[in-house]
Motif scaffolding. Structure first.
Motif: not given
Length: 86
Positions: A6-13
């Motif tokens: 989820h962090l990778r999706e939120a922070r890195c798109g």
């Protein structure tokens, strides 16, 4: 693991199956998006400011001066920059 995705999706798109590359740009929520840089730049900066200093071979030093390949001095220094910092 789901939280990290989820962090990778939120922070890195990146989608859940997306691939991180050296050119992937991720951001920290508390910083403006204009300060977002590629992972390659962020990781080299972390290496120089954190990991390098933790190496036992540098334990005796308090200061280090690092010049990038695109930095150069245009004239002789009248003062030793390390001496000035101390």
């Amino acid at each position: 693991a789901a939280g990290l995705l989820h962090l990778r999706e939120a922070r890195c798109g990146l989608a859940l199956n997306g691939t991180l590359t050296w050119e992937t740009k991720c951001h920290e929520p508390e910083y403006p998006r204009s300060s977002t840089v590629a992972l390659s730049y962020a990781w080299q900066a972390e290496f120089r400011t954190y990991h390098l200093w933790r190496h036992p071979g540098l334990a005796q030093y308090k200061y280090m001066m690092w010049l990038d390949t695109d930095a150069y001095c245009t004239k002789n220094w009248t003062t030793d920059p390390i001496d000035k910092m101390v």
